[in-house]
Write a protein that holds these residues in place. Structure first.
Motif, PDB file in Angstrom:
ATOM      1  N   CYS A 145       0.849  -1.198   0.000  1.00  0.00           N
ATOM      2  CA  CYS A 145       0.000   0.000   0.000  1.00  0.00           C
ATOM      3  C   CYS A 145       0.881   1.244   0.000  1.00  0.00           C
ATOM      4  O   CYS A 145       1.794   1.374   0.824  1.00  0.00           O
ATOM      5  N   GLU A 146       0.610   2.140  -0.927  1.00  0.00           N
ATOM      6  CA  GLU A 146       1.406   3.360  -1.079  1.00  0.00           C
ATOM      7  C   GLU A 146       0.582   4.586  -0.681  1.00  0.00           C
ATOM      8  O   GLU A 146      -0.641   4.601  -0.844  1.00  0.00           O
ATOM      9  N   PHE A 147       1.280   5.596  -0.181  1.00  0.00           N
ATOM     10  CA  PHE A 147       0.609   6.840   0.213  1.00  0.00           C
ATOM     11  C   PHE A 147       1.639   7.959   0.234  1.00  0.00           C
ATOM     12  O   PHE A 147       2.852   7.724   0.158  1.00  0.00           O
ATOM     13  N   PRO A 346      -5.472   2.768  -3.309  1.00  0.00           N
ATOM     14  CA  PRO A 346      -5.806   2.756  -1.878  1.00  0.00           C
ATOM     15  C   PRO A 346      -6.959   3.657  -1.482  1.00  0.00           C
ATOM     16  O   PRO A 346      -7.312   3.697  -0.300  1.00  0.00           O
ATOM     17  N   SER A 347      -7.593   4.363  -2.432  1.00  0.00           N
ATOM     18  CA  SER A 347      -8.797   5.126  -2.094  1.00  0.00           C
ATOM     19  C   SER A 347     -10.015   4.220  -1.984  1.00  0.00           C
ATOM     20  O   SER A 347     -11.077   4.648  -1.515  1.00  0.00           O
ATOM     21  N   ALA A 348      -9.897   2.965  -2.396  1.00  0.00           N
ATOM     22  CA  ALA A 348     -11.029   2.039  -2.425  1.00  0.00           C
ATOM     23  C   ALA A 348     -11.452   1.616  -1.022  1.00  0.00           C
ATOM     24  O   ALA A 348     -10.636   1.546  -0.100  1.00  0.00           O
ATOM     25  N   ASN A 349     -12.739   1.333  -0.881  1.00  0.00           N
ATOM     26  CA  ASN A 349     -13.255   0.660   0.310  1.00  0.00           C
ATOM     27  C   ASN A 349     -12.637  -0.744   0.324  1.00  0.00           C
ATOM     28  O   ASN A 349     -12.870  -1.531  -0.591  1.00  0.00           O
ATOM     29  N   PRO A 350     -11.817  -1.095   1.337  1.00  0.00           N
ATOM     30  CA  PRO A 350     -11.135  -2.401   1.328  1.00  0.00           C
ATOM     31  C   PRO A 350     -12.090  -3.579   1.209  1.00  0.00           C
ATOM     32  O   PRO A 350     -11.767  -4.579   0.551  1.00  0.00           O
TER      33      PRO A 350
END
Length: 439
Positions: A145-147, A346-350
């Motif tokens: 996961c990147e941010f 990573p903006s998605a609802n997991p």
């Protein structure tokens, strides 16, 4: 609501002062109700009532007297929903604790009679996992996961400014956020959430965490917990953490790379299962992207056929003309086989993202779909260029309706339509700079 637990003794540790009842809205926003330990004990037994529209994210209906949408006016449905805490998710949160000790419990969202609500994205994933288990299959998910970490302004609002110039795998002192990532790793470890590794991303301000595999619903719970922890710890350092897929033009896009490992209780050959799974994901790729890449900004990262967009992670030619970067089967040096799904962000609802990936992969296994490894560029799956294109097709999206249900798709689609319409009406800085003098 029926009782959530048969425990007669107190559930929470005596040194816990505050408890968060945590749930996730349909767009992936982490929500919570906070209360004292004594009140939380009551909620563990009886549940806790919330307004249905807390699950709607962007929806304004039902708030301040507004009329409910047509698809929510069924008289058999109450506006009131209940949080039913899942006792197995109880955890003290070091990043939220200070003078007071704060714990959280993740909740299932239920109707008044105790049955699961169709608005609960976590329950949708649980049902998909059960379907896999009935097929004799277990699934473990790991993540890269990147941010980005950016500075805040004098009023504490986030900017897109970073003072560092570090690049891929750089270390301190050039990597100014090495200590921040260390704090994140140790805080997550203290709470029982191991991190496999972390390093600086490709461009200034970007960071990458590798999260070890967890099974089924636990994986999505962990990812949601990770995102919340990163944001809270970054704020403690005077920074803002964003999982926005493409926060600026000059930097690399942030992805959520999902590794899927399949275990068969019926002795199926691992490589064959993985290839069927990958073929199912590719077959349903366009139909699932509204859940795995759910924002307007998501498609700035993918940048299909836009050769002028700086996108070193996945150049437009790679995304557009070949599937091996998007979805592929790999075998590591220990013989472990997994499916790597690299197009989500990573903006998605997991819970929705993993449901979509799992459901698509299960279809591939059920139908024994085969990867065409010799397919040419003209046969590769095409990524949609905007969120708007996917919204136009949502009513006819059979995959989405089959996996998530018609009501859920309607509620999700209307929220995303509102988001898209606001974007289309917004006058951007680019338009002003491009046209103000010329027109």
């Amino acid at each position: 609501m029926g009782e959530n637990t048969n425990r007669s003794e107190p559930f929470f540790d005596e040194d816990v002062d505050l408890v968060k009842l945590q749930f996730t809205d349909i767009f992936g926003q982490c929500k919570m109700v906070q209360m004292t330990r004594r009140q939380a004990e009551k909620a563990m037994k009886e549940g806790y009532a919330i307004n249905r529209f807390a699950l709607g994210g962007l929806q304004k209906a039902g708030i301040e007297g507004a009329a409910a949408p047509e698809y929510l006016t069924d008289q058999s449905e109450s506006v009131e929903l209940y949080l039913k805490p899942d006792a197995s998710t109880y955890q003290v949160l070091p990043w939220d604790s200070g003078q007071e000790n704060v714990a959280r419990v993740i909740c299932q969202v239920c109707n008044a009679d105790g049955t699961p609500s169709w608005t609960d994205s976590r329950h949708i994933l649980q049902e998909t996992v059960k379907r896999a288990e009935k097929m004799g299959l277990d699934f473990d998910f790991d993540f890269q996961c990147e941010f980005y970490l950016f500075h805040t302004d004098d009023d504490g609002r986030p900017t897109t400014v970073t003072h560092e110039v570090a690049g891929y795998y750089d270390a301190g002192p050039i990597d100014l956020a090495e200590g921040v990532r260390r704090d994140m790793v140790l805080s997550l470890e203290e709470a029982g959430f191991a991190v496999e590794s972390t390093h600086h991303g490709l461009t200034a301000g970007q960071h990458s965490f590798v999260l070890p595999a967890r099974r089924g619903i636990e994986a999505a719970d962990y990812l949601q917990t990770f995102k919340a922890a990163v944001k809270r710890i970054a704020k403690r350092h005077g920074l803002h953490a964003t999982f926005m897929p493409k926060p600026n033009m000059s930097g690399d896009g942030s992805g959520l790379h999902v590794g899927v490992s399949i275990s068969s209780r019926r002795g199926a050959e691992a490589m064959a299962q993985a290839k069927h799974f990958a073929a199912g994901v590719l077959k349903n790729l366009s139909d699932m992207m509204i859940f795995t890449n759910p924002t307007v900004n998501s498609y700035k990262r993918l940048a299909a056929e836009r050769s002028t967009v700086f996108q070193p992670e996945f150049p437009a030619a790679v995304w557009e003309k070949g599937s091996k970067k998007a979805v592929h089967v790999k075998e590591d040096r220990n013989g472990r086989i997994s499916v790597e799904v690299q197009f989500p962000d990573p903006s998605a609802n997991p819970y929705l993202a993993l449901t979509a990936i799992l459901a698509a992969g299960l279809e591939g296994i059920e139908k024994a779909l085969v990867l065409d490894e010799e397919a040419g560029d003209e046969d590769a799956p095409r990524f949609p260029e905007t969120l708007g294109i996917l919204l136009q097709k949502l009513d006819q999206n059979e995959f989405a309706h089959r996996v998530f249900g018609e009501k859920f798709c309607r509620m999700y689609g209307e929220g995303k339509k509102e988001e898209w319409e606001r974007f289309c009406a917004y006058v951007t800085d680019w338009e002003t700079a491009e046209y103000l003098y010329r027109c």
